[in-house]
Design an enzyme around this catalytic site. Structure first.
Site, PDB file in Angstrom:
ATOM      1  N   CYS A  15       0.838  -1.206   0.000  1.00  0.00           N
ATOM      2  CA  CYS A  15       0.000   0.000   0.000  1.00  0.00           C
ATOM      3  C   CYS A  15       0.876   1.261   0.000  1.00  0.00           C
ATOM      4  CB  CYS A  15      -0.967  -0.049   1.177  1.00  0.00           C
ATOM      5  SG  CYS A  15      -2.323   1.144   1.084  1.00  0.00           S
ATOM      6  N   ILE A  16       0.697   2.156   0.974  1.00  0.00           N
ATOM      7  CA  ILE A  16       1.521   3.361   1.009  1.00  0.00           C
ATOM      8  C   ILE A  16       2.992   3.000   1.226  1.00  0.00           C
ATOM      9  CG2 ILE A  16       1.195   3.761   3.477  1.00  0.00           C
ATOM     10  CD1 ILE A  16       1.286   6.730   2.971  1.00  0.00           C
TER      11      ILE A  16
END
Length: 602
Positions: A336-337
């Site tokens: 994800c991030i």
């Protein structure tokens, strides 16, 4: 009635009276706690409660403009709605006039909110349900008919109108929820008292904020029944603890692997329980595995930026792994991030001519934010301005703000249904490890949060003009090493099509792209033993996501073995297994460490 019957009735009546008195006492106590919890609530700015009023003003203006130019179209829809409503009322009246307590014929669409048979058979509940569906349908058509506003504003109008419709569902109110009313009668009102207790408990636990508890937190303890993979924290700085996991094989690949999870969640999503632990599975395949556990920041971290996460987080951790294993290169995973920032790190290392990373894997990672997908309603200036005001005052973006945003993307599943079960039915939340993890929130540093929202999400700088990190202008095309991306078919957070577009913008010549079935979590935490979700692959990597899927080959079962085969080719020869740490990196504590278990900073 016999004397014994009279005596039994008297005792029963006395018991009911005592129960009523006890419940009234509990209600009074809970009411006081309820009021106190609300007093302690830090009210969120209006900008975080809904869109700026201009959105609805624009929609209303466009609607009336359309009416002036094409009144027949507007009147047609209005008359259709009026006609259906009046017909619905007449059908209900006719059914009652027959002297039978029965509802008119109901061939409306199935909806999981209305599974109680009374929604179809009881005239009162059936009338309420059908009228709600008529109202929702009319609202949806009105939104779709609005012209003269941008596609972004249309998407926002559609989302917020849907939220209003979901909020006003009859299931959300005691007087129009047959399940709640039946439970109240069955329990002599005990379910409502317990529901109030659950509500007060959640308010108190979240500083007066309404966040429905999704899982029984008392059922889980880190290191005991979740996050149990054996390992040691062998290094720590102000941003992270570095965990090295104990080997389970005699030989391991020479090139170690390091996982960078997102810091908007905690790493143990990859180690919930033994049978679905990605961390355990990787170790069992013969890899020296390191995992980063990020700090949960408080206001003292307000100045921490993406630059710090890259330099003091990613690059610092990579250097420690190289030292411990005595190697020049590592393989890395970003989730994800964490994957987005791994791309930033790789681009920076390219600028520095640093070849510390041999290959990179990305789980559900976005780099191209030109299509904001389900987050479009929240990534416009009114919301981001409000977030910026909040974090400047608090020093952090508090976890409940993000939790609420993510929850309302699936409001019926993650807000209203759990609230009904807890507050109206008086049920305790389930002992579900995934939902427990979902509620174990983290804060974000103020500077980093704004930088991420403004420069990446809104500005889309990584795939356009470049983003300045650590003194270098970085672009996604600077990522040139071998990469593998794992995305998820129904991911509502990092849509696979958007991930694919960013993936194609990299400068890598050695690229593999996989689409797993299911969503953001279940598509990744998908062990081969479950034989649950399959995956798609298309080695041709055509120019569009649509073409990718048209030419893709589907394989039953988890993507884990396919990816491991890809990684093994880039992980070197087999060497004796490494125990955690070395003479300069002594074990600081057992996994899962202290950062992950620290109380949520306020």
């Amino acid at each position: 009635m016999t004397i014994q019957d009279t005596s039994d009735a008297g005792e029963s009546g006395q018991e009911n009276l005592e129960k009523l008195k006890a419940n009234l006492t509990r209600v009074e106590e809970l009411s006081q706690r309820f009021i106190q919890a609300l007093k302690e609530r830090h009210a969120s700015p209006p900008g975080l409660q809904g869109p700026a009023p201009t959105l609805f003003a624009q929609a209303a203006g466009a609607y009336w403009s359309e009416m002036m130019q094409n009144p027949a179209r507007i009147f047609e829809h209005q008359l259709e709605y009026w006609g259906k409503s009046v017909t619905h009322f007449l059908e209900a009246q006719e059914a009652l006039a027959k002297g039978k307590l029965q509802a008119p014929e109901d061939d409306g669409p199935d909806d999981p909110r209305f599974t109680n048979p009374l929604w179809k058979t009881h005239p009162y509940f059936n009338y309420v349900k059908q009228q709600y569906q008529l109202n929702t349908d009319a609202m949806t058509k009105a939104v779709e008919d609005v012209e003269g506003i941008s596609e972004v504003e249309k998407a926002r109008l559609r989302y917020f109108t849907g939220q209003i419709a979901d909020m006003m569902a009859p299931t959300n109110f005691l007087a129009t929820n047959p399940d709640a009313l039946e439970r109240a009668l069955e329990t002599d009102g005990e379910s409502l008292v317990q529901g109030l207790e659950n509500l007060v408990r959640d308010l108190e636990a979240n500083g007066g904020e309404m966040l429905v508890r999704l899982a029984d937190a008392s059922a889980f303890k880190l290191g005991e029944n979740v996050a149990t993979a054996p390992g040691k924290v062998i290094w720590r700085n102000h941003l992270l603890e570095l965990i090295q996991y104990s080997p389970s094989t005699e030989k391991v690949h020479d090139t170690p692997l390091i996982i960078f999870p997102p810091w908007i969640n905690k790493f143990y999503i990859l180690d919930l329980k033994e049978q679905n632990s990605f961390i355990r599975w990787v170790v069992d395949q013969g890899y020296t595995l390191f995992v980063v556990s990020w700090v949960n920041p408080d206001a003292a971290y307000r100045e921490i930026a993406l630059d710090d996460y890259v330099e003091d987080g990613f690059i610092a951790a990579i250097e420690q792994v190289k030292q411990i294993c005595g190697v020049k290169t590592v393989n890395a995973i970003g989730y994800c991030i964490g994957g987005t920032t791994l791309n930033l790190t790789l681009a920076l290392l390219k600028k520095r001519k640093d070849r510390s990373v041999k290959s990179a894997t990305f789980f559900t990672t976005l780099t191209d934010f030109s299509d904001q997908g389900d987050f479009t309603p929240f990534l416009q200036d009114d919301f981001v301005d409000a977030i910026e005001d909040v974090v400047q005052a608090d020093g952090i973006l508090r976890s409940h703000i993000m939790a609420r945003t993510f929850s309302f993307l699936r409001s019926n599943d993650l807000v209203y249904r759990p609230a009904i079960r807890s507050y109206m039915l008086g049920e305790q939340p389930p002992a579900f490890d995934l939902l427990y993890w979902n509620g174990d929130g983290t804060n974000l540093p103020a500077t980093m949060a704004v930088q991420y929202l403004r420069e990446l999400c809104q500005g889309n700088k990584l795939t356009t003009d470049g983003i300045e990190i650590c003194g270098e202008l970085l672009k996604i095309s600077d990522v040139t090493l071998p990469i593998c991306a794992i995305t998820c078919e129904t991911d509502h957070i990092a849509a696979w099509r958007a991930a694919y577009r960013g993936f194609l913008m990299t400068g890598s010549k050695d690229r593999t792209f996989i689409v797993s079935q299911s969503g953001h979590i279940a598509g990744i935490v998908n062990p081969p033993s479950k034989k649950k979700y399959g995956h798609y692959i298309n080695e041709a990597l055509p120019d569009t996501p649509e073409a990718f899927m048209e030419g893709a080959t589907f394989t039953e079962g988890s993507w884990w073995p396919r990816w491991e085969g890809w990684l093994a080719k880039r992980s070197g020869k087999m060497v004796p297994a490494r125990e955690p740490g070395d003479s300069t990196h002594p074990a600081l504590c057992d996994a899962p460490g202290t950062y992950v278990a620290a109380p949520l900073p306020l």
